[in-house]
Design an enzyme around this catalytic site. Sequence first.
Site, mmCIF file in Angstrom:
data_model
loop_
_atom_site.group_PDB
_atom_site.id
_atom_site.type_symbol
_atom_site.label_atom_id
_atom_site.label_comp_id
_atom_site.label_asym_id
_atom_site.label_seq_id
_atom_site.Cartn_x
_atom_site.Cartn_y
_atom_site.Cartn_z
ATOM 1 N N HIS A 359 -30.966 9.383 -50.572
ATOM 2 C CA HIS A 359 -31.414 8.137 -49.944
ATOM 3 C C HIS A 359 -31.601 8.232 -48.442
ATOM 4 C CE1 HIS A 359 -31.176 5.269 -53.337
ATOM 5 N NE2 HIS A 359 -30.279 6.119 -53.805
ATOM 6 N N LYS A 550 -32.868 -7.419 -42.977
ATOM 7 C CA LYS A 550 -32.352 -6.125 -43.453
ATOM 8 C C LYS A 550 -31.095 -5.831 -42.650
ATOM 9 C CE LYS A 550 -36.372 -4.338 -42.272
ATOM 10 N NZ LYS A 550 -36.707 -3.496 -43.407
ATOM 11 N N ARG A 551 -30.335 -4.783 -43.049
ATOM 12 C CA ARG A 551 -29.190 -4.406 -42.240
ATOM 13 C C ARG A 551 -29.620 -4.186 -40.787
ATOM 14 N NH1 ARG A 551 -24.225 -3.328 -44.833
ATOM 15 N NH2 ARG A 551 -23.547 -2.887 -42.706
ATOM 16 N N LYS A 556 -33.921 0.814 -37.645
ATOM 17 C CA LYS A 556 -34.786 -0.235 -38.185
ATOM 18 C C LYS A 556 -35.461 -1.033 -37.071
ATOM 19 C CE LYS A 556 -32.161 -0.778 -42.558
ATOM 20 N NZ LYS A 556 -33.159 -0.777 -43.643
ATOM 21 N N THR A 658 -37.033 -1.506 -49.639
ATOM 22 C CA THR A 658 -37.401 -2.319 -50.790
ATOM 23 C C THR A 658 -37.637 -3.758 -50.337
ATOM 24 O OG1 THR A 658 -35.034 -2.551 -51.247
ATOM 25 C CG2 THR A 658 -36.273 -0.974 -52.609
ATOM 26 N N LYS A 662 -40.416 -6.659 -51.683
ATOM 27 C CA LYS A 662 -40.150 -8.054 -52.049
ATOM 28 C C LYS A 662 -41.026 -8.998 -51.236
ATOM 29 C CE LYS A 662 -35.370 -6.649 -52.380
ATOM 30 N NZ LYS A 662 -34.136 -6.647 -51.554
HETATM 31 C C1 LIG Z 1 -33.792 -5.764 -50.593
HETATM 32 C C2 LIG Z 1 -32.527 -5.965 -49.875
HETATM 33 C C3 LIG Z 1 -32.126 -5.048 -48.901
HETATM 34 C C4 LIG Z 1 -32.962 -3.857 -48.503
HETATM 35 O O1 LIG Z 1 -33.836 -4.242 -47.456
HETATM 36 P P1 LIG Z 1 -34.628 -3.152 -46.593
HETATM 37 O O2 LIG Z 1 -35.562 -3.985 -45.788
HETATM 38 O O3 LIG Z 1 -35.352 -2.285 -47.570
HETATM 39 O O4 LIG Z 1 -33.637 -2.424 -45.782
HETATM 40 C C5 LIG Z 1 -30.936 -5.279 -48.237
HETATM 41 N N1 LIG Z 1 -30.170 -6.345 -48.519
HETATM 42 C C6 LIG Z 1 -30.529 -7.256 -49.448
HETATM 43 C C7 LIG Z 1 -29.654 -8.428 -49.702
HETATM 44 C C8 LIG Z 1 -31.712 -7.095 -50.158
HETATM 45 O O5 LIG Z 1 -32.049 -8.002 -51.085
#
Ligand SMILES: *Cc1c(COP(=O)(O)O)cnc(C)c1O
Length: 814
Positions: A359, A550-551, A556, A658, A662
């Site tokens: 990952h 995101k985190r 990022k 991911t 979404k």
């Molecule tokens: C999808 C998701 C992530 C991943 O987000 P990235 O933008 O790909 O880092 C992290 N936390 C939650 C709660 C998510 O639903």
Amino acid sequence: MNTSTAALTAPDRFEAQVDRHLLSTVGVAPADASQSDIMHAVAQVAREALSRRWVASDATDRKARARRVCYLSMEFLIGRTLGNALAALDMQGDAAAAARQHAASFEDVASTELDAALGNGGLGRLAACFLDSMATLGLPSFGYGIRYEYGMFAQAIAGGRQVEHPDPWVEDGTPWEFPRQAVAYPVRFGGWVEHPESPAAAPVWRHAGQVSAKAYDMVIPGHGTQRVSTLRLWKAVAPAQIDLHAFNSGDYQRAAEYKNQFENISWVLYPNDSTPAGRELRLRQEYFFTSASIQDIVARHLAEHGRLDNLAEQVAIHLNDTHPAIGVAELMRLLVDEQRLPWAEAWAITQQVFSYTNHTLMPEALETWPVSLIQHVLPRHLEIIFRINHEFLVMAAKARPGDDAFLRRLSLIDESGERRVRMAHLAVVGSHKINGVSALHSKLLVETIFADFAALWPERFINITNGVTPRRWLAQANPGLAGLLDRTIGSDWRLHLEQLSRLAPHAEDAAFRQEFLAVKRANKVRLADHIRTATRIVVDPDSLFDVQVKRIHEYKRQLLNVLQIVARYQAMLADPEADWVPRTAIFAGKAASSYAMAKNIIRLINDVGAVVNHDPRLGGRLKVVFVPNYGVSVAEVIMPGADVSEQISTAGTEASGTGNMKLAMNGALTVGTDDGANIEIRENVGDDNVFIFGLKTPEVEATRAAGYQPLRIYESNTKLKAVLDAIAGGSFSPDEPARYRGLVDSLLWGGDHYLLLADFDAYCEAQAKVDALYRDRDAWARKAIANVAGMGTFSSDRTIAEYAREVWKLPTDR
Ligand SMILES: *Cc1c(COP(=O)(O)O)cnc(C)c1O
């Protein structure tokens, strides 16, 4: 659909069952039930129906002696279960009616469920999407993980700063778990190893401590099928007899200490993302759940087959990152020491059983453990790792005689400083297939960190691009869009997301575009309501909702987004009369509790918001909000309301992402770098429908190699200079002007490792294009629709079908 539950779901029976559970399970008079009581009672009705499916799935698989996949993951970021379970059971209408009987909306009832937040971010959420798809595709499958008593911390914002609160999600019980009293395994730690004189006798591990792993199961329903899958989570329990001994001798404190020392293994999730926690307790957690899972797998196999030589034909074990990589040594220990298989035979089985997903490429995120620590915690496993390494290096030396540097790079042991075990190397050597999670990431894997392994075993390395489940991220999160899709292209997209491509021609239909925009508007109103409740900030649903969720992590680049926002703010102040496109910048995400820089970035976002949101000269045309406590349920509100999806990691750092999927699936336009799955999103939705900017991966490398000088950029770029000077000079922290001096210095003097300054201009240009497009709502709608239409390939069903075919060798229902 589900004929076997049709009788059960007749409305009268459903409501009667809810009332029965209110009385018998919740213990409240139906007339007095709170929304939470109703949630629990409805969950009980769903639980019974799921349990029936579970028993049937299990019986089918046992009868068929089905090959199974076991997905080992330290994290499962599940979120709420009720809505998903009811959708799978086709009971949504009944549940809504039952809620209405009690004068409540189903949404309000469902929102009383606590999130199961047994994960940090993308990796854990991926595992949860995979469970959904494994069940939906009918794969005989188990997820294996840890039943953390405390999940991901709850985040509050106080005075602009992140505050962490514990998340005791199972304290009051959860309707979704089934404790399996009979399923428990001993997991041992420490001590030493005795090697008997006779070479025929097995080594004996004289362990120093032992804990019992107890199974708690959750049913994972499939959609459009009666099949379900199982998530088995392990809880650590101290062995009772030792407890008793101390209790009997009156030493209560020692008994309690002993109990704690072992039971603390499953207490808390480490709230780290993309950086390993170098703590002994973390290593114990990894071994604990891996050992229990593999013991369970071997025991089930023996019960069904009575022999082990065919283990690899019947079981695939997948390692979600390296957290369970110690499983390679654990399976060898079980096969060789306990089951007395010859080493070579055990090793052949092991390599056929395991597969591994990487990952991350970032060196600081690759797990290694000091040899001395493994010696201390898992002495027998260290011996096994040494032997695996020895045989591996003998083999590799034949491939490149005399190349010692090659062997040093390949070794499972890093000898460059304090000797450390490289868990990724153990996972690669022990697996027959290794995959990255996007096309770019998989390519970089074999070019960089696994280049030497790929030279030896090119056929082991493949790509499988991530996906997300459309049931949660479209059907459940965005009922408005789901309904529009159903009316326009039919409802098959839930199980066959490729069907979304049929939406493309409707982008040309003006009436459809209006409907699409109306759905987006309603979702933005819902998001604006959430923002007002959570932050007391009022935002305009007609402004452009620009979302980065995101985190919080330097790679990022939330900070790059802040720089762009401050530049916009300054430009607006310089020309307040201009026709600015109103924008709401929406951030959410947690920072690891020990990650000071990430926490400072959260504070800066809030400080910038505090100034910008109240500046009367802007007339409300720019707002900056930080939505607290990002998690699955918060994401379900944010994703459908987004216009723009910020995916701006430094090229070459985000393995896949991911969140990007979404958001695009919900009709947001991506502003992103040439990184991770952004590249494949662009390929699928079309170049004209995304805003890709900035340095590409080879340019990032070249920029660094050429001796990157951020100070040069600062000095030559007046716009950027004004932004950094304002932040460093206290414009957003007037009460403490030097608050962000260090943060700006880290860019100017600290090397700006993630190249924010190098990408700043290109980023601002991309944002100007976003503004221009947003003025033309009709053109915007066409592109947003094209995004939804192009996202069919990003279903986790497609991802899991690829794993089943190429890695696990399992037939699917498709
Ligand atoms: C999808 C998701 C992530 C991943 O987000 P990235 O933008 O790909 O880092 C992290 N936390 C939650 C709660 C998510 O639903």
